[in-house]
Write an enzyme that holds these catalytic residues in place. Structure first.
Site, PDB file in Angstrom:
ATOM      1  N   GLY A 104       0.842  -1.187   0.028  1.00 49.52           N
ATOM      2  CA  GLY A 104       0.092   0.028   0.164  1.00 49.52           C
ATOM      3  C   GLY A 104       0.745   1.336   0.035  1.00 49.52           C
ATOM      4  N   CYS A 222      11.232  -2.890  -8.859  1.00 49.90           N
ATOM      5  CA  CYS A 222      12.387  -2.529  -7.843  1.00 49.90           C
ATOM      6  C   CYS A 222      13.289  -3.448  -8.284  1.00 49.90           C
ATOM      7  CB  CYS A 222      11.825  -2.697  -6.603  1.00 49.90           C
ATOM      8  SG  CYS A 222      11.079  -4.368  -6.079  1.00 49.90           S
TER       9      CYS A 222
END
Ligand code: SAM
Length: 489
Positions: A104, A222
């Site tokens: 989140g 990432c």
């Protein structure tokens, strides 16, 4: 394995890169947009690529160990994860889908930045990750979102062309997480990279269906692997040459990838963060999967998405969900908790609350994709408010009763202890009270004869504080939630 990156960083940087992968990057935080941050308990400096981000300058600081964090003043987020947020450029009325939303970090940043007519569909396909997502969203104090747990292919079919912006923060090989020991060196293995790239391409194909013509897809990872980053963007541009174009951001020029315009990279040895990749793709016409030139197309069998304007999304002519319409509407017990300034309260298993933008989505689709902020449950006249209700902005909910705690009591509350209470004279219609510190909500407490019992759910509790070494002096532990309480925000 670093040879593969030399085309990006140059031979002289291979060793500094390898070295950076062995040490933890600087910590960083993203202050909540409505909170004042000049009195943070530690020193920070600006994150250069995202104006809303701050890097913690002292390596020994643990930003998660402060009352300010517990009170929702900031979210802890790697500065590399802020790059896609810089590219999303949220407008207050946007309809946004975060297709891979847990835990989140980006979803909470988006919810904070959307206005009350904006809407976020925060989707996380892995159900066990939904609690942490709901917790992050509850900390925003907003009710402008729905949380769903749908397969991206199902969303692509049902919600084609509905969103102004879609973000795919793809599940990837996670090479930037090696330094934090959240991934092993095997994240550099070629077969793993290929597996992740293929999965991300399937998600991206779905994401493109969700974007309305004129809208934006932001893609981030990432990881450092070219195959999972620039190669994916290049494949999409090649597959849909008439519909897609990359967006360039002049202010992000220092982080431009040398491989493909409109792709941006952060490196741990250069940018003092874990690292990351992001690209933004503008969509000018609907994607028709069957017409893709790309053999990697996910082969969705469906009609081309209709063109939806923002006005159509928010018009009241949606197909109302009859189950919701027929529910009993006795909101009275809920009103004992406080005054609601939300656009709609709906009973759907539990009581749910919506700001106008999120309710416009519910009007169109009911609750088939999930639900919004859970306010409370009422069973046999017994009401139990949920954590997310206590956390709502004062503009959305004014509790009937609140208790202001000093620093020490606030910490006691946050580790789960009951709080001493003097007298019963202030008892109101409801025993429920929002515990606050510095005027900021922390969670629910309930009046007993000589104390406030603690109703902070176990998953929202803290174990220690950076400025209070050792155990806190505790009052008697309250019974708090029963074991069947769901950890809902
Ligand atoms: N955006 C999140 C944030 O900022 O906190 C991080 C997202 S994380 C990099 C990727 C997410 O994708 C994970 O939560 C994972 O459960 C989810 N995921 C895994 N497989 C998926 C799939 N096949 N389709 C969609 N999402 C998937």
């Amino acid at each position: 394995m670093f040879d593969r990156f030399e085309s990006l960083i140059g031979p002289s940087q291979a060793e500094p890169f390898a070295e950076a992968l062995r040490r933890r990057p600087a910590k960083s935080i993203r202050p909540r947009v409505d909170r004042i941050t000049h009195d943070l308990p530690f020193a920070t400096e600006a994150v250069p690529w995202f104006p809303g981000g701050l890097r913690v300058t002292e390596g020994s600081v643990r930003p998660g160990g402060y009352l300010e964090y517990a009170a929702g003043d900031y979210y802890i987020q790697d500065a590399g994860s802020m790059l896609p947020l810089a590219m999303l450029g949220i407008d207050p009325d946007d309809w946004v889908c975060d297709l891979c939303a847990a835990p989140g970090g980006k979803a909470s940043a988006i919810a904070e930045r959307l206005g009350t007519n904006g809407f976020l569909l925060a989707n996380e396909v892995i159900a066990s990750r939904l609690d942490v997502l709901r917790y992050a969203l509850a900390r925003t104090g907003r009710a402008n979102f729905l949380v769903s747990s749908s397969d991206p292919e199902d969303l692509a079919v049902s919600l084609a062309g509905r969103f102004d912006k879609v973000i795919v923060d793809a599940p990837c090989s996670g090479q930037s997480l090696v330094a934090r020991k959240q991934q092993s060196q095997s994240s550099f293995a070629q077969n793993h990279v290929e597996h992740c790239a293929a999965r991300a391409m399937r998600i991206l194909q779905c994401a493109l269906q969700l974007v309305r013509p004129g809208g934006l897809l932001v893609f981030s990872t990432c990881t450092f692997a070219i195959q999972e980053n620039e190669a994916q963007v290049a494949a999409l541009l090649e597959a849909y040459p008439n519909a897609l174009s990359v967006v360039s951001y002049p202010e992000l020029e220092p982080w431009q990838s040398p491989l493909l315009a409109g792709c941006y990279r952060l490196w741990p040895h250069r940018d003092d963060c874990a690292g990351g990749f992001a690209a933004a793709i503008a969509l000018s016409e609907p994607i028709e999967p069957g017409n893709s030139k790309d053999p990697k197309s996910n082969g969705l069998k469906k009609k081309a998405p209709k063109k939806f304007t923002r006005e159509q999304n928010t018009s009241k002519r949606g197909e109302r969900n009859s189950r919701d319409r027929n529910k009993p509407t006795s909101v009275q017990p809920l009103l004992e908790l406080g005054e609601f300034h939300l656009h709609k309260l709906i009973e759907h298993h539990h009581w749910l609350g919506y700001e106008p933008g999120a309710f416009a989505f519910v009007e169109l689709f009911g609750h088939r994709f999930g639900h919004g902020l859970q306010l409370a449950r009422i069973e046999s006249e017994r009401i139990e408010p949920y954590h997310g209700l206590a956390m709502l902005l004062a503009t959305l909910f004014t509790p009937t009763q609140g208790i202001e705690l000093d620093r020490q009591d606030a910490k006691n509350y946050l580790v789960g202890n009951a709080i001493a209470r003097s007298g019963t004279s202030d008892m109101r219609a409801t025993p429920w009270s929002v515990a606050r510190w510095n005027g900021k909500p922390l969670g629910w407490s309930k009046a007993a004869s000589n104390r406030w019992n603690n109703y902070l759910p176990a998953w929202a509790r803290f174990t220690s504080f950076a400025d209070t070494p050792g155990a806190l002096t505790s009052l008697e532990e309250s019974s708090a939630w029963s074991s069947d309480d769901e950890p809902l925000a």
